[in-house]
Design an enzyme around this catalytic site. Structure first.
Site, short mmCIF file in Angstrom:
data_model
loop_
_atom_site.label_atom_id
_atom_site.label_comp_id
_atom_site.label_asym_id
_atom_site.label_seq_id
_atom_site.Cartn_x
_atom_site.Cartn_y
_atom_site.Cartn_z
N THR A 116 8.18 -25.89 -36.33
CA THR A 116 6.95 -25.27 -35.83
C THR A 116 6.00 -26.40 -35.52
O THR A 116 5.96 -27.37 -36.26
CB THR A 116 6.31 -24.43 -36.97
N ARG A 131 11.36 -9.84 -35.64
CA ARG A 131 10.96 -10.64 -36.82
C ARG A 131 9.73 -11.50 -36.47
O ARG A 131 9.66 -12.12 -35.42
CB ARG A 131 12.11 -11.55 -37.24
N VAL A 132 8.79 -11.54 -37.38
CA VAL A 132 7.61 -12.39 -37.22
C VAL A 132 7.59 -13.36 -38.40
O VAL A 132 7.79 -12.96 -39.55
CB VAL A 132 6.32 -11.55 -37.19
N GLY A 133 7.36 -14.63 -38.11
CA GLY A 133 7.32 -15.64 -39.16
C GLY A 133 5.91 -15.87 -39.67
O GLY A 133 5.01 -15.03 -39.52
N ASP A 134 5.73 -17.01 -40.28
CA ASP A 134 4.43 -17.35 -40.89
C ASP A 134 3.40 -17.85 -39.88
O ASP A 134 2.19 -17.74 -40.12
CB ASP A 134 4.63 -18.42 -41.96
N GLY A 171 9.64 -19.32 -42.54
CA GLY A 171 8.35 -18.67 -42.64
C GLY A 171 8.23 -17.62 -43.72
O GLY A 171 7.14 -17.39 -44.25
N GLY A 181 8.92 -24.63 -41.51
CA GLY A 181 10.09 -24.27 -42.30
C GLY A 181 10.32 -22.77 -42.25
O GLY A 181 9.85 -22.10 -41.33
N1 GLY Z 1 7.87 -21.41 -39.58
C1 GLY Z 1 8.25 -20.73 -38.43
C2 GLY Z 1 8.95 -19.48 -38.66
O1 GLY Z 1 9.49 -19.25 -39.72
O2 GLY Z 1 8.98 -18.66 -37.77
#
Ligand code: GLY
Length: 341
Positions: A196, A224-227, A250, A248
């Site tokens: 990221t 899916r949505v990450g951090d 998320g 990393g």
């Molecule tokens: N850190 C990015 C994700 O997990 O989408």
């Protein structure tokens, strides 16, 4: 080499620090560097060097940290060599590229988009969400509709290389995120799948801002949505304290509200590096077994310009730029060992 030397001369950190050109790995920097106008920008991973170089002219002219981080993030989103951010990001398991991004300033203003399709610069859409809507986050179709209303144009994002990688992945269809110690930049031929761009800046007026942008985990479930677009998980900024971002897997950052945690730990007096270390320890305590195979990394910048980074596993590099010296690429010398600090 001369830039490298200059960088080290201006650093107050331990003598083990090294600053190497893009693509190399080195020691770490955890302390303040004196800068010409007090400004500094830091970014995750080796592509952070390019992002910092794009952001620096904004800061050098006395521009805002917010403009600087947007400019740096846009650079990464347009980078044709980056399979984890923006235009060249790898798709989900259905072959669809979906982008997540957030932006925040130190006064608590923030915007984000998630699962955005066919728009190259999600960070700029996130900024429009922040500045032109009463909301913080837009997702999916609604985010795209808003982007188009704001004048962004649709573009086909799945590159030939991404398509090829996806078709290759389909043969086994295994979802196994790699630890970034074997990133492509370090070991040519390897494929990255969870980097990221997190970028944090301190401007000459002492204001902080940050941005985070990613195509998320390659081969993720559609939706899916990450951090990265979640304020407090992938990014958090407070002018009274400092700024933090993450890279990393998320899900681990979301479980721990991790970037918020890093900022709150700095508020309690921790150095940026100690705060990042404690956040990693929380991740491990919650999921000790999973942590053995996941990479999680934090980067923090406090209001005095001090920088800290900490990663669960070896291989996390980050870029630091100040006073026009923007080629410093450092490896977090601090990785989790399971032993007390
Ligand atoms: N850190 C990015 C994700 O997990 O989408």
């Amino acid at each position: 080499m001369s830039n490298r030397r200059q960088f080290l001369q201006t650093s107050l950190m331990a003598a083990t620090a090294l600053a190497l050109p893009r693509g190399a790995a080195a020691g770490g920097i955890d302390a303040k560097t004196a800068t010409s106008n007090g400004a500094r920008v830091v970014s995750t991973w080796d592509f952070g060097v390019g992002a910092n170089q794009a952001a620096w002219p904004v800061l050098a002219k006395g521009g805002s940290a917010l403009d600087a981080v947007e400019t740096g993030a846009r650079w990464a989103e347009g980078d044709l060599c980056n399979s984890t951010v923006g235009r060249c990001g790898y798709p989900d398991r259905d072959g669809v590229v979906t982008l997540d991004a957030s932006i925040m300033d130190g006064d608590g203003r923030c915007g984000a988009v998630a699962a955005l399709q066919d728009i190259v610069h999600p960070v700029s859409v996130a900024r429009r969400v922040m500045e032109r809507t009463p909301h913080v986050m837009l997702v999916g179709e609604g985010a795209q509709q808003f982007a188009l209303q704001q004048g962004f144009v649709k573009e086909q994002l799945r590159t030939k290389e991404a398509e090829q990688a996806w078709r290759e992945w389909l043969k086994k269809s295994e979802y196994k995120p790699q630890i970034n110690a074997e990133r492509a930049a370090v070991k040519p031929g390897n494929k990255e799948n969870h980097d990221t761009l997190g970028i944090l800046a301190l401007d000459a007026s002492g204001k902080l801002a940050g941005a985070c942008t990613t195509s998320g985990m390659a081969w993720k479930l559609h939706g899916r949505v990450g951090d990265s677009p979640i304020i407090g998980a992938g990014l958090y900024i407070d002018n009274e304290v400092g700024a933090a971002t993450a890279s990393g897997v998320g899900e681990e950052m979301i479980r721990n509200a991790a970037s918020f945690l890093v900022v709150e730990l700095m508020r309690q007096g921790r150095t940026p590096m100690d705060a990042c270390r404690e956040a990693i320890e929380r991740v491990v305590r919650k999921r000790p077994v999973a942590s053995k195979t996941l990479q999680v990394c934090f980067l923090a910048l406090n209001k005095h310009g001090e920088v800290g980074a900490f990663a669960l596993h070896k291989g996390f590099v980050y870029a630091v730029c100040d006073a026009g010296k923007c080629d410093a690429l450092l490896e977090s010398r601090s990785v989790y060992t399971g032993k007390p600090a």
